[in-house]
Scaffold this motif. Structure first.
Motif, mmCIF file in Angstrom:
data_model
loop_
_atom_site.group_PDB
_atom_site.id
_atom_site.type_symbol
_atom_site.label_atom_id
_atom_site.label_comp_id
_atom_site.label_asym_id
_atom_site.label_seq_id
_atom_site.Cartn_x
_atom_site.Cartn_y
_atom_site.Cartn_z
ATOM 1 N N GLU A 8 0.867 -1.191 0.000
ATOM 2 C CA GLU A 8 0.000 0.000 0.000
ATOM 3 C C GLU A 8 0.892 1.225 0.000
ATOM 4 O OE1 GLU A 8 -2.345 2.680 -0.203
ATOM 5 O OE2 GLU A 8 -3.624 0.946 0.223
ATOM 6 N N ASP A 10 0.032 4.388 0.412
ATOM 7 C CA ASP A 10 -0.392 5.409 1.368
ATOM 8 C C ASP A 10 0.036 4.975 2.772
ATOM 9 O OD1 ASP A 10 -2.064 7.840 2.022
ATOM 10 O OD2 ASP A 10 -3.124 6.308 3.197
ATOM 11 N N THR A 13 -2.628 4.336 5.602
ATOM 12 C CA THR A 13 -3.438 3.149 5.307
ATOM 13 C C THR A 13 -2.624 1.879 5.516
ATOM 14 O OG1 THR A 13 -4.708 4.428 3.691
ATOM 15 C CG2 THR A 13 -4.882 2.029 3.567
ATOM 16 N N ASN A 14 -1.378 1.900 5.093
ATOM 17 C CA ASN A 14 -0.491 0.761 5.286
ATOM 18 C C ASN A 14 -0.360 0.451 6.778
ATOM 19 O OD1 ASN A 14 1.889 -0.947 5.373
ATOM 20 N ND2 ASN A 14 2.321 -0.273 3.283
ATOM 21 N N LYS A 16 -2.493 1.209 9.147
ATOM 22 C CA LYS A 16 -3.779 0.710 9.666
ATOM 23 C C LYS A 16 -3.931 -0.772 9.392
ATOM 24 C CE LYS A 16 -5.993 3.969 11.722
ATOM 25 N NZ LYS A 16 -6.289 3.876 13.127
ATOM 26 N N PHE A 17 -3.550 -1.207 8.200
ATOM 27 C CA PHE A 17 -3.616 -2.644 7.889
ATOM 28 C C PHE A 17 -2.708 -3.441 8.823
ATOM 29 C CE2 PHE A 17 -4.973 -1.480 3.409
ATOM 30 C CZ PHE A 17 -6.267 -1.927 3.579
ATOM 31 N N ASP A 54 -3.046 -2.893 -2.412
ATOM 32 C CA ASP A 54 -3.850 -1.837 -2.992
ATOM 33 C C ASP A 54 -3.925 -2.075 -4.497
ATOM 34 O OD1 ASP A 54 -5.242 0.532 -3.385
ATOM 35 O OD2 ASP A 54 -3.498 1.816 -3.135
#
Length: 84
Positions: A8, A10, A13-14, A16-17, A54
């Motif tokens: 990912e 971003d 976002t990375n 959060k995963f 992504d």
């Protein structure tokens, strides 16, 4: 121990995963990649239990790198979750 790859571009976002996966499986090994090129060699040489990628890896890397990742993963037979 599970081995996960997150692809990912971003950063938030990375993260959060990674946070989500390590919360569910605290002993897991989560490797993070921020571009198609960085991820490609890793997924071809290492065994992962799941790859989260992504679809759109951004203008600076590869616009639809997630599709190319899916093609590589298909030959390896590893579970893949494509997000967008």
């Amino acid at each position: 121990m599970y081995k996960f790859a997150i692809i990912e571009d971003d950063l938030p976002t990375n993260e959060k995963f990674k946070e989500y996966l390590t919360k569910l499986w605290p002993d897991s090994d989560v490797q993070q990649f921020y571009s198609f090129d960085a991820a490609l060699s890793a997924i071809q040489t290492k065994v992962f239990d799941l790859v989260v990628s992504d679809l759109d890896l951004g203008a600076g890397t590869d616009k639809f790198g997630g599709i190319k990742i899916a093609k590589v993963i298909d030959s390896i037979k590893c579970p893949l979750l494509i997000v967008s």
